[in-house]
Enzyme design. Structure first.
Site, PDB file in Angstrom:
ATOM      1  N   ASP A  16     -44.143  -2.972  22.185  1.00 11.55           N
ATOM      2  CA  ASP A  16     -44.288  -1.862  21.538  1.00 11.55           C
ATOM      3  C   ASP A  16     -43.636  -0.762  22.463  1.00 11.55           C
ATOM      4  OD1 ASP A  16     -44.814   0.078  19.697  1.00 11.55           O
ATOM      5  OD2 ASP A  16     -46.976   0.260  20.494  1.00 11.55           O
ATOM      6  N   GLY A  51     -44.251  -1.385  25.817  1.00 15.43           N
ATOM      7  CA  GLY A  51     -43.731  -2.233  26.825  1.00 15.43           C
ATOM      8  C   GLY A  51     -44.767  -2.274  27.996  1.00 15.43           C
ATOM      9  N   ASN A  52     -45.716  -1.247  28.005  1.00 16.87           N
ATOM     10  CA  ASN A  52     -46.489  -1.378  29.107  1.00 16.87           C
ATOM     11  C   ASN A  52     -47.260  -2.981  29.311  1.00 16.87           C
ATOM     12  OD1 ASN A  52     -46.571   1.563  29.655  1.00 16.87           O
ATOM     13  ND2 ASN A  52     -47.791   1.807  27.880  1.00 16.87           N
ATOM     14  N   LYS A  68     -40.585  -3.409  18.623  1.00 21.75           N
ATOM     15  CA  LYS A  68     -40.466  -1.864  18.070  1.00 21.75           C
ATOM     16  C   LYS A  68     -39.698  -1.014  19.006  1.00 21.75           C
ATOM     17  CE  LYS A  68     -44.885  -1.397  15.415  1.00 21.75           C
ATOM     18  NZ  LYS A  68     -46.125  -0.660  15.849  1.00 21.75           N
ATOM     19  N   ASP A 126     -54.008  -7.624  14.533  1.00 23.36           N
ATOM     20  CA  ASP A 126     -55.198  -6.891  13.790  1.00 23.36           C
ATOM     21  C   ASP A 126     -55.004  -5.515  13.513  1.00 23.36           C
ATOM     22  OD1 ASP A 126     -55.569  -6.451  16.559  1.00 23.36           O
ATOM     23  OD2 ASP A 126     -57.376  -5.998  16.232  1.00 23.36           O
TER      24      ASP A 126
HETATM   25  P1  IMP Z   1     -47.602  -1.944  24.483  1.00 19.45           P
HETATM   26  O1  IMP Z   1     -48.055  -2.480  25.835  1.00 19.45           O
HETATM   27  O2  IMP Z   1     -47.361  -0.754  23.976  1.00 19.45           O
HETATM   28  O3  IMP Z   1     -46.165  -2.707  24.242  1.00 19.45           O
HETATM   29  O4  IMP Z   1     -48.293  -2.727  23.290  1.00 19.45           O
HETATM   30  C1  IMP Z   1     -48.362  -4.035  22.874  1.00 19.45           C
HETATM   31  C2  IMP Z   1     -49.464  -4.217  22.038  1.00 19.45           C
HETATM   32  O5  IMP Z   1     -50.094  -3.462  21.371  1.00 19.45           O
HETATM   33  C3  IMP Z   1     -49.273  -5.418  21.370  1.00 19.45           C
HETATM   34  O6  IMP Z   1     -49.603  -6.832  22.015  1.00 19.45           O
HETATM   35  C4  IMP Z   1     -50.377  -5.277  19.950  1.00 19.45           C
HETATM   36  O7  IMP Z   1     -51.534  -5.961  20.638  1.00 19.45           O
HETATM   37  C5  IMP Z   1     -50.470  -3.895  20.242  1.00 19.45           C
HETATM   38  N1  IMP Z   1     -49.755  -3.384  19.067  1.00 19.45           N
HETATM   39  C6  IMP Z   1     -48.518  -2.444  18.965  1.00 19.45           C
HETATM   40  N2  IMP Z   1     -48.338  -2.288  17.968  1.00 19.45           N
HETATM   41  C7  IMP Z   1     -49.065  -2.811  17.216  1.00 19.45           C
HETATM   42  C8  IMP Z   1     -49.035  -2.921  15.441  1.00 19.45           C
HETATM   43  O8  IMP Z   1     -48.242  -2.338  14.885  1.00 19.45           O
HETATM   44  N3  IMP Z   1     -50.072  -3.530  14.913  1.00 19.45           N
HETATM   45  C9  IMP Z   1     -51.025  -3.969  15.677  1.00 19.45           C
HETATM   46  N4  IMP Z   1     -51.085  -4.041  17.184  1.00 19.45           N
HETATM   47  C10 IMP Z   1     -50.006  -3.444  17.812  1.00 19.45           C
END
Ligand code: IMP
Ligand code: MG
Length: 180
Positions: free
Chosen positions: A104, A106-107, A132, A160
């Site tokens: 998402d 990428g963090n 995404k 979830d």
């Molecule tokens: P990031 O650190 O923003 O890349 O987020 C990644 C994490 O956010 C993923 O491993 C998911 O657990 C959660 N996440 C991101 N998008 C969604 C979604 O649409 N549904 C559920 N969890 C999400």
């Protein structure tokens, strides 16, 4: 709320078909001693099926798990990642395939990449079921992507919303988020 409240995006069959073609792609690029590190909880279903798809391509890989703090009951990324469960210590000279459900902002991947590098890993590849790109705030990219999806909140197949819908065999958008 039951599963009727989720609008399907990818069926069970579409997921299995894509996993097999992704495994074929990955099998050509993964060294034989690759350690799969799957992120709990969201990637547990995907990782289990993907391991078996890789096995079908002739790779019998070792797996380990990590758990980091994630969204909790909110639907936006916090940016701060807290390691709740770490993987095995000896990553020296070990090629890694980091498996997560969704890339998402990428963090998460950025923080884990940094952590694994500190532990000695030098060759880290990333595999996500869903990408995404619209929400990226980091330079992270995945080496292997199941499906590129729009900026919608997605559940099912291990993923979830406030701990619900992980057991859905398909992937979809909860009706309450569909019109956002
Ligand atoms: P990031 O650190 O923003 O890349 O987020 C990644 C994490 O956010 C993923 O491993 C998911 O657990 C959660 N996440 C991101 N998008 C969604 C979604 O649409 N549904 C559920 N969890 C999400
Ligand atoms: Mg997650």
């Amino acid at each position: 709320m039951n599963s009727d409240a989720v609008i399907p995006l990818y069926t069970k069959e579409q997921l299995q078909q894509r996993l097999q073609s992704l495994a074929k792609e990955a099998a050509e690029k993964l060294p034989e001693n690759t350690l799969v590190i799957a992120l709990l909880k969201g990637a547990f279903v995907f990782a289990a099926d993907f391991m078996r798809a890789l096995n079908n391509e002739g790779l019998d890989l070792e797996i380990d798990f990590m758990s980091v703090s994630s969204y909790g009951k909110s639907t936006t990324s916090s940016g701060k990642i807290n390691i709740k469960l770490d993987c095995q210590d000896n990553l020296q000279k070990r090629p890694i395939l980091l498996v997560d459900d969704i890339l998402d902002t990428g963090n998460t991947v950025a923080a884990i990449r940094q952590h694994l590098t500190k532990k000695g890993a030098t060759n880290i590849q990333v595999c996500v079921l869903l990408d995404k790109p619209a929400r990226r705030t980091t330079r992270e990219q995945a080496d292997f992507v199941g499906f590129t999806v729009p900026d919608k909140f997605i559940v099912g197949y291990g993923i979830d919303y406030a701990e619900r819908f992980r057991s859905l065999p398909y992937i979809g958008i909860p009706k309450e988020f569909a019109d956002e």
